[in-house]
Motif scaffolding. Structure first.
Motif, mmCIF file in Angstrom:
data_model
loop_
_atom_site.group_PDB
_atom_site.id
_atom_site.type_symbol
_atom_site.label_atom_id
_atom_site.label_comp_id
_atom_site.label_asym_id
_atom_site.label_seq_id
_atom_site.Cartn_x
_atom_site.Cartn_y
_atom_site.Cartn_z
ATOM 1 N N UNK A 45 51.817 5.819 37.775
ATOM 2 C CA UNK A 45 51.836 5.651 36.565
ATOM 3 C C UNK A 45 50.113 5.373 36.070
ATOM 4 N N UNK A 46 49.813 6.035 34.931
ATOM 5 C CA UNK A 46 48.597 5.639 34.415
ATOM 6 C C UNK A 46 48.341 4.360 33.916
ATOM 7 N N UNK A 47 47.000 3.868 34.208
ATOM 8 C CA UNK A 47 46.713 2.468 33.714
ATOM 9 C C UNK A 47 47.499 1.414 34.500
ATOM 10 N N UNK A 48 47.861 1.757 35.814
ATOM 11 C CA UNK A 48 48.437 0.601 36.534
ATOM 12 C C UNK A 48 47.677 0.559 37.938
ATOM 13 N N UNK A 49 47.435 -0.611 38.409
ATOM 14 C CA UNK A 49 46.770 -0.692 39.792
ATOM 15 C C UNK A 49 47.780 -1.152 40.638
ATOM 16 N N UNK A 50 47.068 -0.522 41.782
ATOM 17 C CA UNK A 50 48.059 -1.044 43.094
ATOM 18 C C UNK A 50 47.146 -1.282 44.281
ATOM 19 N N UNK A 51 47.538 -2.100 45.107
ATOM 20 C CA UNK A 51 46.669 -2.534 46.323
ATOM 21 C C UNK A 51 47.364 -2.090 47.575
ATOM 22 N N UNK A 52 48.588 -1.704 47.465
ATOM 23 C CA UNK A 52 49.259 -1.298 48.943
ATOM 24 C C UNK A 52 50.459 -0.598 48.419
ATOM 25 N N UNK A 53 50.698 0.376 49.429
ATOM 26 C CA UNK A 53 51.916 1.382 49.576
ATOM 27 C C UNK A 53 52.763 1.479 50.514
ATOM 28 N N UNK A 54 53.965 1.275 50.525
ATOM 29 C CA UNK A 54 54.963 1.333 51.801
ATOM 30 C C UNK A 54 55.388 2.724 51.521
ATOM 31 N N UNK A 55 55.410 3.415 52.839
ATOM 32 C CA UNK A 55 55.864 4.948 53.113
ATOM 33 C C UNK A 55 56.677 4.854 54.410
ATOM 34 N N UNK A 56 57.306 6.176 54.630
ATOM 35 C CA UNK A 56 57.968 6.394 55.872
ATOM 36 C C UNK A 56 57.392 7.577 56.363
ATOM 37 N N UNK A 57 56.442 7.430 57.313
ATOM 38 C CA UNK A 57 55.586 8.417 58.017
ATOM 39 C C UNK A 57 56.525 9.042 59.108
ATOM 40 N N UNK A 58 55.901 9.846 59.671
ATOM 41 C CA UNK A 58 56.361 10.516 60.912
ATOM 42 C C UNK A 58 56.651 9.658 62.085
ATOM 43 N N UNK A 59 56.041 8.427 61.975
ATOM 44 C CA UNK A 59 56.142 7.493 63.292
ATOM 45 C C UNK A 59 57.163 6.414 62.697
ATOM 46 N N UNK A 60 57.659 6.468 61.398
ATOM 47 C CA UNK A 60 58.472 5.284 60.983
ATOM 48 C C UNK A 60 57.831 4.598 59.507
ATOM 49 N N UNK A 61 58.420 3.556 59.419
ATOM 50 C CA UNK A 61 57.754 2.679 58.223
ATOM 51 C C UNK A 61 56.269 2.375 58.325
ATOM 52 N N UNK A 62 55.403 2.413 57.076
ATOM 53 C CA UNK A 62 54.119 2.513 57.331
ATOM 54 C C UNK A 62 53.679 1.741 55.957
ATOM 55 N N UNK A 63 52.758 0.721 56.154
ATOM 56 C CA UNK A 63 52.222 0.286 54.886
ATOM 57 C C UNK A 63 50.425 0.499 54.894
ATOM 58 N N UNK A 64 50.375 1.292 53.609
ATOM 59 C CA UNK A 64 48.978 1.508 53.304
ATOM 60 C C UNK A 64 48.425 0.616 52.542
ATOM 61 N N UNK A 65 47.093 0.111 52.960
ATOM 62 C CA UNK A 65 46.598 -1.062 52.119
ATOM 63 C C UNK A 65 44.972 -0.791 51.698
ATOM 64 N N UNK A 66 44.937 -0.482 50.529
ATOM 65 C CA UNK A 66 43.710 -0.245 49.758
ATOM 66 C C UNK A 66 42.402 -1.268 49.994
ATOM 67 N N UNK A 67 41.558 -0.968 50.052
ATOM 68 C CA UNK A 67 40.363 -1.961 50.201
ATOM 69 C C UNK A 67 40.363 -2.658 48.905
ATOM 70 N N UNK A 68 40.441 -1.954 47.585
ATOM 71 C CA UNK A 68 40.383 -2.809 46.507
ATOM 72 C C UNK A 68 41.687 -2.098 45.533
ATOM 73 N N UNK A 69 41.769 -2.917 44.617
ATOM 74 C CA UNK A 69 42.963 -2.503 43.695
ATOM 75 C C UNK A 69 42.506 -1.012 43.122
ATOM 76 N N UNK A 70 43.259 -0.159 43.154
ATOM 77 C CA UNK A 70 42.966 1.404 42.479
ATOM 78 C C UNK A 70 44.056 1.668 41.555
ATOM 79 N N UNK A 71 43.627 2.544 40.680
ATOM 80 C CA UNK A 71 44.578 3.489 39.800
ATOM 81 C C UNK A 71 45.811 4.045 40.731
ATOM 82 N N UNK A 72 46.964 3.668 40.130
ATOM 83 C CA UNK A 72 48.097 4.056 40.691
ATOM 84 C C UNK A 72 48.299 5.698 40.922
ATOM 85 N N UNK A 73 47.768 6.388 39.942
ATOM 86 C CA UNK A 73 47.730 7.910 40.098
ATOM 87 C C UNK A 73 46.715 8.156 41.239
ATOM 88 N N UNK A 74 45.900 7.689 41.303
ATOM 89 C CA UNK A 74 44.714 8.253 42.118
ATOM 90 C C UNK A 74 45.204 7.779 43.692
#
Length: 215
Positions: free
Chosen positions: A62-91
């Motif tokens: 969503x536009x104009x919303x910040x996120x710090x991390x994202x949880x996904x299910x990758x090829x090796x199972x659940x994975x947490x992606x953490x950004x260095x700083x808060x980032x626009x959710x779309x990006x």
């Protein structure tokens, strides 16, 4: 005195011609570099949208919303992606999806290079040999013109552009920048102005020499 002024005037004309030619060459070179940078940005986005078709609805963000991390299910199972700083959710979601696609639907450098050449030609009116280097987990894949052949001549390169959330994939583009290629990318109007200035310089030089011989 008149002869001296005539010589000075002709010398100034030729000096202006060479300065103008050098300036035009440098400006065209800079235009090629800026066009290459911009075109790569544009085709990377277009290529991403083509490869991610159907996935963007789920990972669009969503536009104009910040996120710090994202949880996904990758090829090796659940994975947490953490950004260095808060980032626009779309990006942020675009970076995450690039990371996921690198395994299931990766970038094809030859395809990207075809898109790059088309963008340079149609939008920026720039022509010349180009190539794309795709880097995935530190392994390089080459697309486009013969890299070894290009390395023997002058080339323009973009900065390496990191595309995903975990810095596992990146791209870089290059373009032939031999002086003939640069000259071929000078606009017709600029060529015409230089030609007229060149003709005027020759005419004045001949006129001065003719007057010198008749005196």
């Amino acid at each position: 005195m008149k002869k001296t002024l005539g010589y000075i005037f002709v010398c100034v004309m030729w000096l202006l011609f060479f300065v103008m030619s050098l300036t035009v060459y440098q400006d065209t070179f800079v235009k090629m570099k800026c066009s290459l940078d911009a075109a790569l940005e544009e085709v990377v986005l277009t290529d991403f949208q083509n490869r991610a078709m159907g996935s963007i609805n789920h990972y669009g963000g969503k536009i104009n919303r910040k996120i710090k991390s994202v949880s996904i299910v990758g090829k090796d199972g659940p994975e947490e992606i953490v950004f260095k700083d808060s980032i626009d959710e779309v990006i942020g979601m675009r970076l995450v999806l690039q990371y996921i696609l690198s395994d299931v639907n990766p970038i094809h450098p030859d395809t990207l290079n075809v898109m790059l050449q088309k963008q340079l030609s149609e939008k920026y009116d720039i022509g010349g040999y180009t190539g794309v280097i795709y880097i995935h987990n530190n392994k390089k894949y080459y697309g486009g013109s013969d890299l070894l052949e290009a390395a023997r001549s002058s080339i323009l390169t973009t900065n390496i552009k990191v595309l995903d959330a975990k810095s596992t994939i990146s791209v870089q583009a290059w373009m032939d920048a031999h002086w003939i290629t640069v000259m071929n990318n000078i606009s017709f109007v600029t060529y015409l102005i230089q030609l007229l200035f060149f003709i005027a310089s020759i005419f004045l030089t001949k006129l001065l020499l003719k007057r010198q011989d008749s005196s």
